[in-house]
Design an enzyme around this catalytic site. Structure first.
Site, short mmCIF file in Angstrom:
data_model
loop_
_atom_site.label_atom_id
_atom_site.label_comp_id
_atom_site.label_asym_id
_atom_site.label_seq_id
_atom_site.Cartn_x
_atom_site.Cartn_y
_atom_site.Cartn_z
N LYS A 286 112.68 24.08 23.63
CA LYS A 286 113.69 22.73 23.57
C LYS A 286 114.16 22.48 25.01
O LYS A 286 114.03 23.44 25.90
CB LYS A 286 114.98 23.54 23.02
CG LYS A 286 114.75 23.47 21.30
CD LYS A 286 115.98 24.02 20.79
CE LYS A 286 115.88 24.21 19.31
NZ LYS A 286 115.78 23.07 18.67
N ARG A 360 111.47 24.47 8.46
CA ARG A 360 110.77 24.11 7.19
C ARG A 360 109.60 25.10 6.84
O ARG A 360 109.19 25.12 5.79
CB ARG A 360 110.07 22.62 7.33
CG ARG A 360 108.96 22.50 8.34
CD ARG A 360 108.85 21.13 8.68
NE ARG A 360 110.06 20.48 9.51
CZ ARG A 360 110.35 19.39 9.93
NH1 ARG A 360 109.29 18.43 9.64
NH2 ARG A 360 111.38 19.04 10.69
#
Length: 512
Positions: A286, A360
């Protein structure tokens, strides 16, 4: 937490640090709400005018403090806004539950440091009692564990302990429905605040293993069955998604299964929570400015944990299984790389195109594990996508499902308990973007509609014929702004009350 009592006492004669009253926003100025008649009388019926002079309008979130009349045993009156009269009232002509909940929360937070406050807000039945109780308990919340450790005190916000006791005026101590409403509020609020504590805990003190230990302790306390799969068990079971995400960290992953069973239940709900105890993004690191709040990436698992324990405490006539998919997503020589292919617990293969789309992957394994038990419905909860925040902002979560009626039911349950939510579609054309040349599916698709793409990915790991919904709580799970209503800064416990309400409706037969 704040102690709650039901009281039929009149406000003027009650010994307390403050009397809390409600003020609505009328068409011609502030209007003193029901419950405060004795207080208004003490001001010769001119309290609304006094408040207007002090700048009050009755708007939601507004709070005005003024000296109590000389003959009161409490020195302070706290007037808190309920919002516009037309907006705040429901079909029973009483003030809406969330208006009461928010007002009580604002007042409870403002009264940090007080020993006792009397809440003279509108009460027209057990629903109002429960809403006020919940608002007090959630609004008084403070997370000061690390400040306490530093200064050796038990003080909370701004050096003040949370409100110690709240007397709910208008509540009937001998009324079974009123007592039940308070008991429900205590159980749900304590577990929601437990979820907040977990979310706010720094990641160095909440690894997957520590989270699993906390779940085991709670399970023992509340009579739940618990199973914890450590990294060795995950390898043996073939949980490629959880192992892939957790492979880059020295803190090894866990899959926790919590089971609540009621002897008379004939329905089974499964809740699945994303539990990334810290998300650096992995190899797809990130950028600066996006890492600081990533301790909150386990908010879905915290919500599921809290909801299962709350269902047990409430004794709901429904079986509830909670799955906590716990991992830490870190970059290292052993981390999963963009381009790697993982074999998931279901047997499907996934090409990892972005290691920051990790939630996910852990959910996929847990969803398949939940599916093997053939529950009547599965709901997963996750801080899954920034795209959902772009679509719905920071206070509303998205609801996706493979069944329109179930999606609508969840949306209505969320709105009923005061958790803003919005139904979102699962457009089939977005599936094409997840096609992979080397695997069954890729973990990324089109950038536009990324939150919906994530939902479509998860749907691939739900067992055939099982009703399923996905709650993307990326926006409301962690409040980076100032507190509002009964919502604090930091972890919020988003979706806990929605899951509990769904369990209650299922137990009562309100859902098929």
């Amino acid at each position: 937490m704040t102690a709650l009592t039901l009281s039929t006492s009149a406000a003027p004669g009650l010994r307390a640090d403050a009397i809390v009253i409600g003020v609505a926003k009328g068409t011609k100025g502030p209007v003193v709400a029901p419950g405060a008649e004795a207080v208004d009388k003490a001001y010769d019926g001119k309290l609304a005018g006094v408040l207007e002079t002090l700048g009050a309008s009755g708007a939601e979130g507004e709070l005005i403090k003024l000296p109590a009349p000389a003959d009161f045993k409490a020195p302070l009156v706290v007037a808190v806004g309920l919002g516009a009269e037309s907006d705040a009232k429901d079909e029973t002509d009483g003030f809406g539950a969330d208006a009461l909940r928010k007002a009580a929360g604002v007042a409870a937070r403002a009264l940090a440091g007080a020993k006792k406050a009397a809440f003279a807000l509108p009460v027209d039945g057990p629903g109002a009692v429960g809403a006020i109780a919940e608002g007090v308990l959630l609004g008084a919340y403070a997370f000061d564990v690390y400040k306490e450790a530093a200064n050796g005190s038990a003080k909370g916000k701004n050096g003040k302990a949370p409100l110690a006791e709240a007397a709910l005026l208008g509540g009937k101590p001998r009324d079974a429905a009123h007592k039940s409403a308070v008991a429900r509020a205590v159980a749900v609020s304590e577990e929601l605040n437990r979820a907040r504590d977990l979310i706010n805990t720094p990641p160095n003190d909440l690894t997957p293993a520590i989270f699993a230990d906390i779940a085991q302790t709670a399970a023992k306390e509340h009579g739940l069955k618990v199973q914890v799969l450590d990294d060795k068990a995950l390898v043996k079971g073939g949980y490629g998604g959880i192992l892939g995400v957790g492979g880059g960290s020295a803190a090894t992953p866990r899959l926790v299964k919590l089971t609540y069973k009621h002897p008379k239940a004939d329905k089974h709900l499964a809740f699945v929570g994303k539990g990334i105890t810290y998300d650096s993004g992995g190899i797809s690191l990130k950028p600066a400015g996006h890492n600081e709040t990533m301790k909150c990436d386990m908010s879905g698992a915290a919500a599921v944990f809290a909801a299962v324990v709350a269902a047990a405490r409430l004794g709901l006539e429904v079986n509830v299984t909670g799955w906590l998919a716990l991992a830490e997503n870190m970059p290292s020589g052993s981390a999963v790389r963009p381009g790697d292919v993982l074999r998931m617990y279901s047997g499907k293969t996934v090409e990892v195109l972005n290691t920051d789309a990790e939630g996910r992957l852990v959910l996929a394994d847990a969803l398949w594990a939940a599916s093997l038990e053939k529950p009547d419905a599965i709901v997963d909860v996750a801080t899954l996508t920034g795209a959902m925040m772009l679509a719905l902002g920071s206070r509303t979560f998205g609801v996706m499902a493979n069944d329109d009626a179930f999606r609508s039911a969840l949306h209505e349950a969320a709105e009923e308990v005061g958790e803003p939510a919005w139904p979102m579609p699962l457009p089939e054309h977005l599936c094409k973007g997840m096609e992979s040349q080397v695997a069954d599916i890729a973990n990324m698709g089109e950038r536009m509609g990324g939150g919906l793409v994530a939902g479509l990915f998860l749907r691939e790991f739900v067992g055939e014929g099982i009703t399923w919904a996905h709650l993307d709580i990326a926006g409301p799970a962690f409040n980076e702004g100032g507190p509002f209503g009964y919502t604090p800064k930091g972890g919020t416990g988003s979706a806990v009350r929605t899951l509990v309400r769904l369990a209650e409706q299922t137990a009562c037969g309100e859902l098929g």
